[in-house]
Design a protein around this motif. Structure first.
Motif, mmCIF file in Angstrom:
data_model
loop_
_atom_site.group_PDB
_atom_site.id
_atom_site.type_symbol
_atom_site.label_atom_id
_atom_site.label_comp_id
_atom_site.label_asym_id
_atom_site.label_seq_id
_atom_site.Cartn_x
_atom_site.Cartn_y
_atom_site.Cartn_z
ATOM 1 N N LEU A 1 42.842 36.999 -1.329
ATOM 2 C CA LEU A 1 42.422 35.731 -1.914
ATOM 3 C C LEU A 1 41.730 35.975 -3.249
ATOM 4 N N HIS A 2 41.625 34.910 -4.040
ATOM 5 C CA HIS A 2 40.849 34.982 -5.269
ATOM 6 C C HIS A 2 39.367 34.995 -4.925
ATOM 7 N N ALA A 3 38.666 35.990 -5.433
ATOM 8 C CA ALA A 3 37.226 36.075 -5.200
ATOM 9 C C ALA A 3 36.515 35.075 -6.101
ATOM 10 N N ILE A 4 35.572 34.322 -5.559
ATOM 11 C CA ILE A 4 34.904 33.307 -6.351
ATOM 12 C C ILE A 4 34.088 33.920 -7.483
ATOM 13 N N TYR B 1 47.391 34.208 -11.330
ATOM 14 C CA TYR B 1 48.496 34.452 -10.397
ATOM 15 C C TYR B 1 48.157 33.897 -9.012
ATOM 16 N N ASP B 2 49.216 33.501 -8.280
ATOM 17 C CA ASP B 2 49.049 33.059 -6.886
ATOM 18 C C ASP B 2 47.909 32.057 -6.761
ATOM 19 N N ALA B 3 48.011 30.989 -7.527
ATOM 20 C CA ALA B 3 46.920 30.010 -7.572
ATOM 21 C C ALA B 3 46.658 29.384 -6.212
ATOM 22 N N GLU B 4 47.670 29.377 -5.332
ATOM 23 C CA GLU B 4 47.459 28.822 -3.994
ATOM 24 C C GLU B 4 46.524 29.687 -3.157
ATOM 25 N N ARG B 5 46.228 30.902 -3.636
ATOM 26 C CA ARG B 5 45.350 31.807 -2.900
ATOM 27 C C ARG B 5 43.875 31.584 -3.256
ATOM 28 N N MET B 6 43.576 30.483 -3.936
ATOM 29 C CA MET B 6 42.184 30.101 -4.182
ATOM 30 C C MET B 6 41.689 29.258 -3.019
ATOM 31 N N GLN B 7 40.573 29.635 -2.434
ATOM 32 C CA GLN B 7 39.961 28.789 -1.415
ATOM 33 C C GLN B 7 39.239 27.626 -2.097
ATOM 34 N N ALA B 8 38.887 26.620 -1.311
ATOM 35 C CA ALA B 8 38.324 25.397 -1.877
ATOM 36 C C ALA B 8 37.126 25.640 -2.800
ATOM 37 N N PRO B 9 36.151 26.485 -2.443
ATOM 38 C CA PRO B 9 35.021 26.699 -3.356
ATOM 39 C C PRO B 9 35.460 27.283 -4.703
ATOM 40 N N SER B 10 36.425 28.221 -4.666
ATOM 41 C CA SER B 10 36.921 28.802 -5.911
ATOM 42 C C SER B 10 37.648 27.761 -6.738
ATOM 43 N N ALA B 11 38.511 26.975 -6.090
ATOM 44 C CA ALA B 11 39.271 25.949 -6.804
ATOM 45 C C ALA B 11 38.331 24.905 -7.405
ATOM 46 N N ASN B 12 37.329 24.503 -6.654
ATOM 47 C CA ASN B 12 36.383 23.502 -7.156
ATOM 48 C C ASN B 12 35.597 24.016 -8.349
ATOM 49 N N ALA B 13 35.307 25.319 -8.357
ATOM 50 C CA ALA B 13 34.598 25.909 -9.492
ATOM 51 C C ALA B 13 35.430 25.828 -10.774
ATOM 52 N N LEU B 14 36.735 25.794 -10.617
ATOM 53 C CA LEU B 14 37.638 25.783 -11.767
ATOM 54 C C LEU B 14 37.919 24.379 -12.302
#
Length: 307
Positions: free
Chosen positions: A73-76, A101-114
């Motif tokens: 996964l993407h690390a926050i 890369y592999d943007a779907e591998r962001m968990q919700a906290p990481s995605a929200n940070a972006l």
């Protein structure tokens, strides 16, 4: 522009025109199955945007973020570091380019940070997200990006790619429009065996426990890569689910007299599956896999549904 890349001519035209007219969106999402050129297009686009460095791979204004670690996964923390870099001035170019890369591998906290960064990036910044599973990305992320859908590559393109690297063109017909899958089949005997098992299961009805045994074999063949690289493991699993969807769509094409097929004649079934139903089943199976359900059990759902 983009002349060295294979396939997806409409996207080439769109990006070339956007660059020429200086109207390129700042946030782009390249979506499509594995191996259709998303990352190559992203890198080629970055080359057109960046100047001032002889070695593009080490360009200080080109930033790449990939999932990592055992989780794949993407690390926050890495994502927050990336966000900080977005707001820094470019080093040698007039712009900065970020490829996730592999943007779907962001968990919700990481995605929200972006989210805020995607909504209002600095004028000197282009952000490109790459994904093979846009459905798994938060709708709030999707709404902030211009989405470009990449189609499978024509077989002749994949043949050219294989032959250029010294591999047999035979694997092109098994790749279902994915260059990376063709190269994987040509270089990884275990994945080739997995493909053969999957085609065998699609070619004639198998019932429990034989079906379960065959799917367990697939899981065992994937085990070494799971231990070595979780990200590569997930990509191989994505290819398996994509193969199932391509097969179902192929059945519809064959049922109406279509002459183009990614699958051998023996994989044809009658009547064809209901495409909306089968797509939902595959997506539910894939979602279950993402929740850490056993892969063979998830795949079994795809073969035992009521079409």
């Amino acid at each position: 522009m983009f002349t060295s890349l294979y396939g997806n001519e409409a996207i080439k035209s769109y990006l070339s025109r956007a660059l020429q007219e200086e109207r390129l969106p700042q946030t782009l999402l390249f979506e499509g199955m594995e191996g259709v050129g998303k990352s190559l297009f992203a890198r080629e686009l970055a080359k057109h945007l960046l100047t001032g460095s002889e070695t593009f791979e080490q360009h200080p204004d080109f930033h790449v973020l990939r999932p990592e670690g055992k989780s794949g996964l993407h690390a926050i923390d890495e994502l927050r570091k990336c966000i900080d870099q977005v707001y820094e001035a470019p080093f040698v170019s007039e712009r900065k380019v970020f490829v996730i890369y592999d943007a779907e591998r962001m968990q919700a906290p990481s995605a929200n940070a972006l989210l805020k960064t995607l909504e209002e990036p600095p004028l000197d910044t282009t952000i490109i997200l790459l994904t093979s599973q846009a459905r798994e990305i938060l709708p709030t992320i999707l709404s902030r990006c211009i989405q470009l859908h990449f189609h499978p590559l024509p077989t002749e393109c994949i043949i050219n790619i294989l032959e250029a690297q010294g591999h047999s063109s035979h694997f092109a017909s098994l790749a279902h429009g994915s260059a990376s899958k063709a190269l994987l089949l040509a270089t990884d005997s275990s994945f080739l065996e997995i493909q053969k098992i999957l085609l065998k299961l699609l070619s004639k009805p198998f019932f429990y426990p034989d079906l379960a045994d065959e799917l367990e074999r697939i899981e065992l063949l994937l085990e070494p890569i799971k231990e070595e690289s979780p990200v590569a493991y997930h990509r191989r699993v994505d290819m398996l689910f994509a193969t199932l969807l391509m097969w179902a769509r192929d059945q519809i094409l064959l049922s109406v007299g279509g002459g183009i097929s990614f699958f051998p004649e023996e994989a044809k079934v009658s009547p064809p599956p209901s495409l909306p139903t089968f797509e939902q089943v595959v997506q539910e199976a894939r979602a279950a896999f993402q929740r850490n359900m056993k892969l063979s059990v998830c795949l079994q759902q795809c073969f035992m549904h009521d079409s």
